[in-house]
Design a protein around this motif. Structure first.
Motif, mmCIF file in Angstrom:
data_model
loop_
_atom_site.group_PDB
_atom_site.id
_atom_site.type_symbol
_atom_site.label_atom_id
_atom_site.label_comp_id
_atom_site.label_asym_id
_atom_site.label_seq_id
_atom_site.Cartn_x
_atom_site.Cartn_y
_atom_site.Cartn_z
ATOM 1 N N ASP A 26 0.838 -1.188 0.000
ATOM 2 C CA ASP A 26 0.000 0.000 0.000
ATOM 3 C C ASP A 26 0.881 1.249 0.000
ATOM 4 N N PRO A 27 0.566 2.239 -0.825
ATOM 5 C CA PRO A 27 1.443 3.416 -0.911
ATOM 6 C C PRO A 27 1.574 4.176 0.405
ATOM 7 N N ALA A 28 0.524 4.177 1.236
ATOM 8 C CA ALA A 28 0.643 4.843 2.537
ATOM 9 C C ALA A 28 1.657 4.112 3.411
ATOM 10 N N GLY A 31 5.145 4.891 2.113
ATOM 11 C CA GLY A 31 5.568 6.216 2.554
ATOM 12 C C GLY A 31 5.980 6.228 4.011
ATOM 13 N N GLY A 59 2.016 14.787 6.854
ATOM 14 C CA GLY A 59 1.977 14.674 5.396
ATOM 15 C C GLY A 59 2.553 15.911 4.747
ATOM 16 N N ASP A 83 3.675 14.496 -3.458
ATOM 17 C CA ASP A 83 3.341 13.101 -3.191
ATOM 18 C C ASP A 83 2.405 13.039 -1.984
ATOM 19 N N PHE A 85 1.575 10.733 -0.170
ATOM 20 C CA PHE A 85 1.979 9.758 0.840
ATOM 21 C C PHE A 85 3.339 10.060 1.444
ATOM 22 N N HIS A 86 3.966 11.155 1.002
ATOM 23 C CA HIS A 86 5.261 11.505 1.554
ATOM 24 C C HIS A 86 5.082 12.142 2.926
ATOM 25 N N GLU A 167 -1.639 2.208 9.592
ATOM 26 C CA GLU A 167 -0.391 1.607 9.134
ATOM 27 C C GLU A 167 0.698 1.717 10.201
#
Length: 202
Positions: A26-28, A31, A59, A83, A85-86, A167
């Motif tokens: 998952d991108p989260a 990140g 974020g 981004d 998710f950064h 997460e």
């Protein structure tokens, strides 16, 4: 300052090169993993035997949209700034006095503007059976001294991060393999630490 602790990292930890989570997640989570590994590497640059360090995770894109002047504070490029998710880790100064990590975390709370939290702590880890091998009747200090002298004990640095969305990620570095390429990582590598950190966001 390290303190004896058992157990150590779970077996589901995976080797990581400091870049973060394996591809395909998952991108989260990716990140978060990247941010946790970067934060651990930042702390590692100061050497061993350091204090507990606590970070707010924010974020990057949302923070910059709210206050563009933060671009002078967050050293990120255009790709990271856009981004969703950064994350950036902001170290917290003036932590409350506490006689244990559990007591410290119990005193922490975060405003809604914070997306997550992370901490870095050092521990002296011994095999799970080391405590069972101690002779009976030892005081807590005597037991800690014996565990610290155990030849199987090793210094580890644990970095854990959690997000409000659920997460989590941990990074683990051992003093005996003190290299960014030897840092391990996993979602629940240190579940007790993850849960205690997650409680600060509730």
């Amino acid at each position: 300052m390290t303190t004896p602790s058992s157990p150590g990292p779970d077996d589901d930890s995976t080797a990581a090169s400091g870049a973060g989570a394996p591809a395909g997640l998952d991108p989260a989570l990716v990140g978060l993993a990247r941010c946790v590994h970067e934060t651990e590497a930042h702390v590692a640059a100061s050497g061993w035997d350091g204090p507990v360090r606590v970070f707010a995770l924010v974020g990057t894109a949302r923070a910059l949209a709210t206050d563009p002047a933060l671009a002078q504070v967050f050293p990120v490029g255009p790709e990271q700034a856009n981004d969703p998710f950064h994350l950036v880790a902001i170290e917290q100064d003036g932590l409350p006095e506490a006689d244990s990590l559990e007591s410290l975390l119990a005193q922490l709370g975060w405003p809604e503007s914070v997306d997550g939290a992370a901490l870095v702590v050092e521990r002296l880890v011994v095999p799970p059976d080391a405590e069972s091998e101690l002779p009976p009747g030892l005081s807590e200090d005597e037991a800690a001294e014996r565990l610290a002298a155990d030849p199987r004990a090793q210094d580890v640095r644990l970095a854990a991060g959690v997000l409000r969305t659920g997460e989590s990620w941990c990074a683990i570095r051992t003093r005996s393999h003190d290299d960014d390429l030897e840092v391990a990582g996993g979602q629940d590598a240190v579940p007790g630490l993850v849960e205690a950190l997650r409680a600060t966001l509730r």
